[in-house]
Design an enzyme around this catalytic site. Structure first.
Site, PDB file in Angstrom:
ATOM      1  CG  ASP A   1      -1.874   1.172   1.240  1.00 42.35           C
ATOM      2  OD1 ASP A   1      -2.964   1.018   0.661  1.00 42.35           O
ATOM      3  OD2 ASP A   1      -1.534   2.231   1.817  1.00 42.35           O
TER       4      ASP A   1
ATOM      5  CG  ASN B   1      -5.492  10.926  -5.561  1.00 42.13           C
ATOM      6  OD1 ASN B   1      -4.858  10.987  -6.615  1.00 42.13           O
ATOM      7  ND2 ASN B   1      -5.983   9.793  -5.100  1.00 42.13           N
TER       8      ASN B   1
ATOM      9  CG  HIS C   1      -8.170  12.650  -8.554  1.00 44.75           C
ATOM     10  ND1 HIS C   1      -8.248  11.581  -7.693  1.00 44.75           N
ATOM     11  CD2 HIS C   1      -8.959  13.619  -8.024  1.00 44.75           C
ATOM     12  CE1 HIS C   1      -9.048  11.869  -6.683  1.00 44.75           C
ATOM     13  NE2 HIS C   1      -9.501  13.112  -6.854  1.00 44.75           N
TER      14      HIS C   1
ATOM     15  CG  ASP D   1      -5.048   8.510 -12.486  1.00 42.38           C
ATOM     16  OD1 ASP D   1      -5.372   7.953 -11.419  1.00 42.38           O
ATOM     17  OD2 ASP D   1      -5.887   9.010 -13.267  1.00 42.38           O
TER      18      ASP D   1
ATOM     19  CD  GLU E   1      -4.622   3.923  -1.525  1.00 43.28           C
ATOM     20  OE1 GLU E   1      -4.834   4.270  -0.351  1.00 43.28           O
ATOM     21  OE2 GLU E   1      -5.497   3.977  -2.421  1.00 43.28           O
TER      22      GLU E   1
END
Length: 291
Positions: free
Chosen positions: A162, A170, A175, A179, A205
């Site tokens: 993680d 974000n 965002h 990405d 994630e």
């Protein structure tokens, strides 16, 4: 098909003329019988013969027109399904005979449709098992690859990873940047694991790795090496801090895979609670399969 091939010597390049010949012969059988009977008995009536001949010819012509009309949708279907034929026409190259090879055209058209359908099914299968953002397997693809392994190869270590504080990426950077970070991290995992290892985006994630035929020490060392590179060459920064990850690791020896994944997830939770940017091993191995 056998009858089609057996009659191919009759106008081999024109199915319509072949049909007309067959219709003419079959509809004139009574007339031919009448001629033979008249010649044998000497009682042929020429007026009736001419009327009957004209009537049967008209019937054969009508039958041919009807058959032609029934074949028109097949022409349209063949044209629609056979892109090679259309391409040949545009280039001015050789094409299939207009009618004589209607069966071949239909066959090629159906074959083309079957190939296109198979390719579309393959695309859908890939889409169902691949993460569109990162290009690696998704959760479903990861589990499918594990399930496809022979029993003797279902042993190694499973890691659940993680990215730390990803919500801040974000929130602070947007965002699109989030990405990009996910895609770059997936590329880094791919470049720093072996070909036999299976990596996937587990969701959000979170990522998953199956280290095939690896003991916990080997898998832990691999994750530590990736983590160190993340600190030296980060895939992104939040403020002045590099983006790091936490991981939970569990040995898998062929038992229920979701049990091993659950234990790796519990180890990940403990790594997060302990301060993040660390690797935690499961407290106990997954249940082995005997026999």
């Amino acid at each position: 098909m056998q009858f089609y091939l057996a009659t191919s010597f009759i106008f081999p390049r024109s199915l319509r003329f072949r049909l007309f010949t067959l219709c003419f012969l079959t509809t004139h059988l009574p007339l031919l019988g009448y001629i033979v009977w008249g010649a044998a008995t000497g009682r042929i009536a020429w007026a009736e013969f001419i009327v009957l001949a004209l009537a049967t010819m008209a019937g054969a012509a009508g039958a041919l027109i009807g058959i032609g009309a029934l074949l028109d949708p097949i022409h349209a279907l063949a044209d629609a399904l056979d892109p090679a034929e259309q391409s040949a026409r545009k280039r001015g190259g050789p094409t299939l005979p207009e009618v004589g090879d209607i069966i071949s055209r239909l066959f090629h058209g159906v074959r083309g449709a079957a190939v296109a359908t198979r390719e579309r099914i393959d695309e859908l299968n890939i889409a169902a098992n691949e993460d569109a953002l990162t290009g690696i397997a998704n959760r479903r693809g990861f589990l499918a690859q594990l399930d496809a392994l022979p029993l003797a190869r279902r042993r190694g270590c499973i890691a659940i990873i993680d990215l730390d504080h990803f919500k801040q990426v974000n929130d602070m950077l947007g965002h699109d940047e989030g990405d990009r970070v996910l895609a770059d991290f997936a590329s880094r995992l791919s470049s720093q694991t072996r070909r036999i290892d299976i990596i996937a985006r587990w969701g959000g994630e979170e990522f998953a790795i199956f280290y095939q035929d690896a003991i916990e020490d080997e898998a832990s060392w691999s994750l530590a090496r990736i983590a160190e590179r993340m600190r030296r060459e980060p895939v992104g920064m939040v403020g002045d801090q590099p983006i790091t990850f936490s991981a939970g690791l569990c040995a898998w020896r062929g038992g229920p895979v979701m049990t091993a994944i659950g234990q790796a997830d519990e180890a990940l939770y403990r790594a997060k609670k302990s301060g993040r940017d660390r690797i935690q091993r499961a407290e106990r191995p997954s249940t082995p399969v005997y026999g």
